[in-house]
Design a protein around this motif. Structure first.
Motif, PDB file in Angstrom:
ATOM      1  N   LEU A  94      16.949   1.268 -33.424  1.00 32.30           N
ATOM      2  CA  LEU A  94      17.537   1.429 -34.752  1.00 32.30           C
ATOM      3  C   LEU A  94      16.782   2.548 -35.461  1.00 32.30           C
ATOM      4  CD1 LEU A  94      17.812  -2.355 -35.721  1.00 32.30           C
ATOM      5  CD2 LEU A  94      19.692  -0.849 -35.027  1.00 32.30           C
ATOM      6  N   ALA A  95      17.515   3.581 -35.854  1.00 25.94           N
ATOM      7  CA  ALA A  95      16.901   4.708 -36.554  1.00 25.94           C
ATOM      8  C   ALA A  95      16.906   4.424 -38.053  1.00 25.94           C
ATOM      9  CB  ALA A  95      17.661   5.987 -36.261  1.00 25.94           C
ATOM     10  N   ARG A  96      15.712   4.432 -38.648  1.00 15.84           N
ATOM     11  CA  ARG A  96      15.608   4.250 -40.091  1.00 15.84           C
ATOM     12  C   ARG A  96      15.859   5.603 -40.764  1.00 15.84           C
ATOM     13  NH1 ARG A  96      13.259   0.770 -43.907  1.00 15.84           N
ATOM     14  NH2 ARG A  96      12.426   1.842 -45.748  1.00 15.84           N
ATOM     15  N   VAL A  97      16.904   5.663 -41.590  1.00 21.23           N
ATOM     16  CA  VAL A  97      17.299   6.910 -42.229  1.00 21.23           C
ATOM     17  C   VAL A  97      17.132   6.773 -43.738  1.00 21.23           C
ATOM     18  CG1 VAL A  97      19.138   8.611 -42.529  1.00 21.23           C
ATOM     19  CG2 VAL A  97      18.964   7.331 -40.379  1.00 21.23           C
ATOM     20  N   ASN A 136      17.388   9.063 -47.190  1.00 27.91           N
ATOM     21  CA  ASN A 136      17.813  10.311 -47.823  1.00 27.91           C
ATOM     22  C   ASN A 136      18.148  11.395 -46.802  1.00 27.91           C
ATOM     23  OD1 ASN A 136      17.365   9.265 -50.484  1.00 27.91           O
ATOM     24  ND2 ASN A 136      15.163   9.648 -50.207  1.00 27.91           N
ATOM     25  N   GLY A 137      18.842  10.995 -45.740  1.00 22.02           N
ATOM     26  CA  GLY A 137      19.260  11.946 -44.722  1.00 22.02           C
ATOM     27  C   GLY A 137      18.186  12.359 -43.742  1.00 22.02           C
ATOM     28  N   VAL A 138      17.057  11.673 -43.750  1.00 25.73           N
ATOM     29  CA  VAL A 138      15.948  11.994 -42.854  1.00 25.73           C
ATOM     30  C   VAL A 138      15.611  10.759 -42.017  1.00 25.73           C
ATOM     31  CG1 VAL A 138      13.531  12.694 -42.695  1.00 25.73           C
ATOM     32  CG2 VAL A 138      15.001  13.683 -44.461  1.00 25.73           C
ATOM     33  N   VAL A 139      15.481  10.950 -40.710  1.00 23.40           N
ATOM     34  CA  VAL A 139      15.041   9.856 -39.846  1.00 23.40           C
ATOM     35  C   VAL A 139      13.532   9.727 -39.999  1.00 23.40           C
ATOM     36  CG1 VAL A 139      14.887   8.980 -37.489  1.00 23.40           C
ATOM     37  CG2 VAL A 139      16.906  10.280 -38.204  1.00 23.40           C
ATOM     38  N   THR A 140      13.079   8.581 -40.485  1.00 30.65           N
ATOM     39  CA  THR A 140      11.651   8.404 -40.751  1.00 30.65           C
ATOM     40  C   THR A 140      10.957   7.503 -39.750  1.00 30.65           C
ATOM     41  OG1 THR A 140      12.058   6.552 -42.253  1.00 30.65           O
ATOM     42  CG2 THR A 140      12.005   8.763 -43.227  1.00 30.65           C
ATOM     43  N   LYS A 141      11.712   6.716 -39.005  1.00 33.61           N
ATOM     44  CA  LYS A 141      11.084   5.810 -38.035  1.00 33.61           C
ATOM     45  C   LYS A 141      12.124   5.318 -37.043  1.00 33.61           C
ATOM     46  CE  LYS A 141       7.706   2.027 -37.812  1.00 33.61           C
ATOM     47  NZ  LYS A 141       8.287   1.358 -36.639  1.00 33.61           N
ATOM     48  N   LEU A 142      11.681   5.041 -35.820  1.00 35.60           N
ATOM     49  CA  LEU A 142      12.529   4.475 -34.787  1.00 35.60           C
ATOM     50  C   LEU A 142      12.006   3.089 -34.432  1.00 35.60           C
ATOM     51  CD1 LEU A 142      12.927   7.596 -32.460  1.00 35.60           C
ATOM     52  CD2 LEU A 142      14.380   6.878 -34.360  1.00 35.60           C
ATOM     53  N   ASN A 143      12.879   2.092 -34.517  1.00 32.63           N
ATOM     54  CA  ASN A 143      12.515   0.712 -34.212  1.00 32.63           C
ATOM     55  C   ASN A 143      13.341   0.197 -33.045  1.00 32.63           C
ATOM     56  OD1 ASN A 143      10.638   0.211 -36.433  1.00 32.63           O
ATOM     57  ND2 ASN A 143      12.424   0.424 -37.757  1.00 32.63           N
ATOM     58  N   PRO A 144      12.850  -0.779 -32.306  1.00 40.93           N
ATOM     59  CA  PRO A 144      13.650  -1.349 -31.223  1.00 40.93           C
ATOM     60  C   PRO A 144      14.841  -2.130 -31.753  1.00 40.93           C
ATOM     61  CG  PRO A 144      11.622  -2.583 -31.512  1.00 40.93           C
ATOM     62  CD  PRO A 144      11.515  -1.382 -32.394  1.00 40.93           C
ATOM     63  N   ASN A 145      15.910  -2.122 -30.979  1.00 44.67           N
ATOM     64  CA  ASN A 145      17.113  -2.889 -31.313  1.00 44.67           C
ATOM     65  C   ASN A 145      17.028  -4.233 -30.591  1.00 44.67           C
ATOM     66  OD1 ASN A 145      19.705  -3.992 -31.490  1.00 44.67           O
ATOM     67  ND2 ASN A 145      20.690  -1.986 -31.439  1.00 44.67           N
ATOM     68  N   PRO A 146      16.982  -5.354 -31.303  1.00 47.55           N
ATOM     69  CA  PRO A 146      16.770  -6.660 -30.666  1.00 47.55           C
ATOM     70  C   PRO A 146      17.981  -7.218 -29.936  1.00 47.55           C
ATOM     71  CG  PRO A 146      17.114  -6.956 -33.011  1.00 47.55           C
ATOM     72  CD  PRO A 146      17.064  -5.471 -32.779  1.00 47.55           C
ATOM     73  N   TYR A 147      19.116  -6.473 -29.917  1.00 49.28           N
ATOM     74  CA  TYR A 147      20.335  -7.030 -29.343  1.00 49.28           C
ATOM     75  C   TYR A 147      20.610  -6.603 -27.900  1.00 49.28           C
ATOM     76  CZ  TYR A 147      21.543  -8.709 -33.984  1.00 49.28           C
ATOM     77  OH  TYR A 147      21.534  -9.375 -35.182  1.00 49.28           O
TER      78      TYR A 147
END
Length: 796
Positions: free
Chosen positions: A70-73, A75-86
């Motif tokens: 899951l990409a945390r976005v 204000n139009g900027v990707v700030t962190k990438l997290n795992p997708n639990p699904y």
């Protein structure tokens, strides 16, 4: 630009990239004669905030594993990438590479706009152009190179004069459609012939699938040459090591080096490189001669079992015979064979890396057969076949070109793969002039043969020989520097990709969604395919009309509007495969196969499988249930399962129908030389991530492993620069003296030693093994042999 990042903060996940000393990420434009200033969007900081954010599901594009995240976005900027639990395959996990994928998006060195070569190939002199100008240069050429229209006209519409190569990824098939189906060339090479082609081929020929090793339920494991503790960190790797060392999984490791994987094993055997086949044949001898194998299983599922049994016993492939070849004591081979056959859930791990030696196809056949002798196929704790959720097939209106010539394969290849050829044979035949027709153009995407295909000097010569080289890529790689036209592709976080179905124990459908719009002037690959096809379509159709007698006969006497209809109905409209945008095409396919609710789930979560809302449960803060135990696909073949012990048709192609050892494969190194062994690292994906400064913080360069006693004799200390020289080239690399490798062998990590000056962190960092690995092939598929090069080493 000053970049502040630490390993501690990176691993804690508290920061992706912090820019200090300025509000924007500024970069100087690459390849331009004008030093224009180009920068990322204003006030970009990738430091994670606490305010409102959107979580967009994506699939990682850093390696082949395709973990979901899951990409945390903000204000139009990707700030962190997290795992997708699904996603069952990645199980709520992103490795270091997955976390560092954000750097691909914000890499200052990334390709930002289309470029046309204005200098000589390899000198890095390009000018920035519009997309229309770039497409026009591909079609019509410039004063520096020919266009595809002129080339095909001169070759009388023989589409085979075009070659193409392709990297791994979810947009790979679209490029194959453009080049192979629509433009119509059969001359395709990709990463498979420099990777695990013989592994896949050997297993499919023997048990019908590569399969999935159910390491979570196995109780005995032989793992040969696969350095899972260091080469790839995925959930199944974690399954392995959380159960090793007396915790339910007895692990036997074969590797010329004492690796971290070997350190976690119950036993490690320092096998001679290229002799694994002799070891497996000896294991099979023990199982067959002592009748330890599963008789009911081989009787029910075996094809040619008695032939194989007689073959192994008559050849006298005893442990005593194998000891002299492998460097493994006979008593250890007896013990391993007996333990394996006595175990309830044993696995001889298939491996997921490149070809070791010329006998690699037969090695994989022997491994699959030995696994079958245990009866531990298609069942829990073994190699399982699994299941896949079927997606509707996409029909391609492919034209037929009368002038196209067949793909050529070298005379030394017994079984050319159906879709892709041998990189080495294809390249060498073009250079040697032994190809049946000229190959004059290369279309390349997300592939770096200058760093991946053995004998880099020949690859460079091959690229220089072309009349036209086109590259679609994200970064200015070593190979990109030999392109005439460069088309900048959006990174995986900037695009929605075609849906994919991943099978196995817990099958699922997954989709990557666009986290942010493409930066600069980059475009999504499917958009590039469509626009390039539109540009080429009518001009190439005119060439076909000029030379294709079948088309001439079919359209004789037709009115212009009737010819136009013929053109569209018979697939000569090259762009019709991309009529729908990817997102719309995904929606249509999923709703057709699984219904509207399935699409809603996939669109929201990035993952779908039947009964997901019922099955998916959180078990603790880090673990989830995806399928209940009784719904996992441990057994799917049942009575239809078949094991081919004697593949008689292979004999017609000059290949041993049963795994057989030949004395020419005995391990031998001339005095004063060393056998070169190469491998991968979990924090790098071949040469594709060596410019990633986050990963460089974890491993900054590659070193040469050399036996410490030998190093002492040569006056070599840790960190000393040494020259490694083979018959085809030489490299300089820092030394790492160690007792973890034999005196007549050396080791280096693959993927370093970049030659592109436009990649600041990769350029000149370490050594490129492709410069010194000799271009040898295994005889079945023509795959590149990586561990049969002898070298000299000296301090410089």
């Amino acid at each position: 630009m000053k970049v502040e990042i630490s390993r501690r903060r990176f691993l804690q996940g508290s920061v992706a990239m912090t820019i200090v000393g300025g509000s924007a990420i500024g970069t100087t434009s690459l390849f331009s004669s004008e030093h224009e200033e180009r920068s990322f969007p204003e006030n970009v900081t990738t430091k994670t905030g606490t305010g409102k954010a959107e979580n967009v599901p994506f699939l990682c594009g850093i390696c082949v594993n395709k973990c979901a995240g899951l990409a945390r976005v903000e204000n139009g900027v990707v700030t962190k990438l997290n795992p997708n639990p699904y996603f069952p395959k990645s199980r709520n996990m992103l490795c270091a590479r997955g976390n560092a994928g954000i750097q691909t998006l914000y890499d200052p060195d990334r390709l930002k706009y289309p470029l046309i070569r204005i200098g000589e190939r390899g000198d890095g002199k390009y000018k920035r152009v519009s997309w229309e100008e770039a497409y026009d240069a591909i079609l019509n050429g410039t004063d520096k190179f020919k266009g595809i229209k002129q080339i095909l006209d001169e070759e009388k519409d023989n589409r085979s004069t075009i070659g193409y190569c392709n990297g791994e990824g979810l947009s790979k098939e679209g490029f194959e459609v453009l080049m192979g189906e629509k433009i119509g060339t059969p001359n395709y090479v990709d990463e498979i012939s420099i990777c695990l082609e013989t592994t896949l081929g050997g297993y499919f020929a023997t048990i019908g699938t590569y399969g999935e090793a159910d390491l979570n339920n196995a109780d005995y494991l032989i793992i040969a040459g696969a350095n899972r503790a260091e080469a790839i960190i995925t959930p199944d790797t974690m399954d392995l090591f959380k159960r090793s060392k007396g915790r339910g999984l007895k692990t036997i490791v074969l590797d010329p080096r004492f690796t971290n994987t070997a350190a976690k094993a119950d036993r490690w055997y320092a096998i001679n490189p290229g002799t694994d086949l002799a070891f497996v044949l000896a294991l099979s001898y023990v199982a067959l001669s002592e009748e330890l194998y599963d008789k009911d299983f081989v009787t029910k599922h075996g094809d040619g079992f008695e032939d194989y049994k007689n073959h192994i016993l008559s050849k006298k492939y005893t442990p005593e015979w194998a000891e002299k070849i492998t460097n493994i004591p006979a008593k250890e081979i007896y013990k391993t064979a007996r333990e394996f056959m006595a175990a309830e859930h044993p696995i001889y791990y298939q491996g997921r890396r490149s070809v070791f030696s010329k006998n690699d196809f037969q090695l994989r056949r022997a491994m699959a057969i030995f696994q079958a002798l245990s009866g531990n196929l298609d069942k829990k704790g073994g190699i399982v076949y699994g299941k896949k959720l079927a997606l509707p097939k996409e029909e391609i209106n492919a034209p037929m070109y009368a002038q196209v010539q067949p793909r050529f394969d070298g005379k030394d290849i017994a079984i050319p793969s159906q879709k892709t050829g041998s990189w080495i044979q294809f390249r060498n035949m073009v250079l040697e002039g032994t190809a049946p027709y000229p190959v004059r153009a290369m279309f390349m995407r997300k592939h770096n043969p200058m760093a991946g295909v053995p004998n880099t000097k020949k690859t460079e010569e091959f690229l220089r020989k072309m009349d036209l080289n086109v590259m679609i890529d994200i970064l200015p790689s070593d190979t990109t520097m030999f392109a005439d036209v460069i088309l900048p592709e959006a990174s995986y976080l900037e695009r929605t990709s075609p849906v994919a179905s991943y099978g196995g124990l817990e099958p699922a459908i997954v989709m990557r969604k666009q986290a942010i719009k493409p930066l600069f002037e980059t475009k999504e690959p499917e958009v590039i395919y469509k626009e390039l096809a539109e540009k080429l379509s009518k001009p190439l159709w005119e060439i076909t009309q000029k030379y294709d007698e079948d088309v001439q006969d079919d359209t004789k006497g037709m009115k212009p509007e009737e010819i136009e209809k013929y053109y569209k109905e018979n697939g000569f409209d090259l762009a019709d495969a991309w009529e729908k945008p990817v997102y719309e095409a995904n929606k249509e396919r999923i709703e057709k196969a699984f219904g509207e609710e399935a699409w809603k789930t996939l669109d929201e979560k990035g993952v779908f499988y039947p009964n997901m809302e019922k099955y998916h449960k959180q078990l603790n803060p880090n673990e989830y249930q995806y399928y209940p135990e009784d719904k996992k696909n441990y057994t799917t073949k049942k009575d239809s399962l078949k094991v081919v012990f004697n593949f008689k048709n292979l004999a017609k192609k000059g290949v041993d129908p049963m795994p057989t050892w030949h004395d020419e494969w005995n391990f031998s190194v001339p005095k004063g030389q060393f056998r070169l062994v190469t491998g991968r690292h979990a924090q790098f994906t071949q040469s594709g991530t060596t410019n990633n400064m986050m990963l460089r913080d974890l491993i900054h360069t590659n070193y040469l492993w050399i036996n410490s006693r030998v190093a002492k004799e040569k006056g070599i200390k840790f960190g000393d620069m040494v020259e490694v020289k083979s018959s085809i080239g030489k490299v300089h690399i820092k030394a790492y003296p160690t007792e973890k490798i034999a005196p007549n062998q050396i080791f280096m990590l693959h993927g370093f030693g970049g030659s592109s000056k436009e990649m600041e962190f990769a350029y000149g960092n370490g050594a490129n093994d492709a410069l010194i690995i000799e271009d040898k092939i295994e005889p079945v598929y023509g795959a590149a042999v990586m561990h049969e090069t002898n070298v000299e080493v000296r301090k410089v």
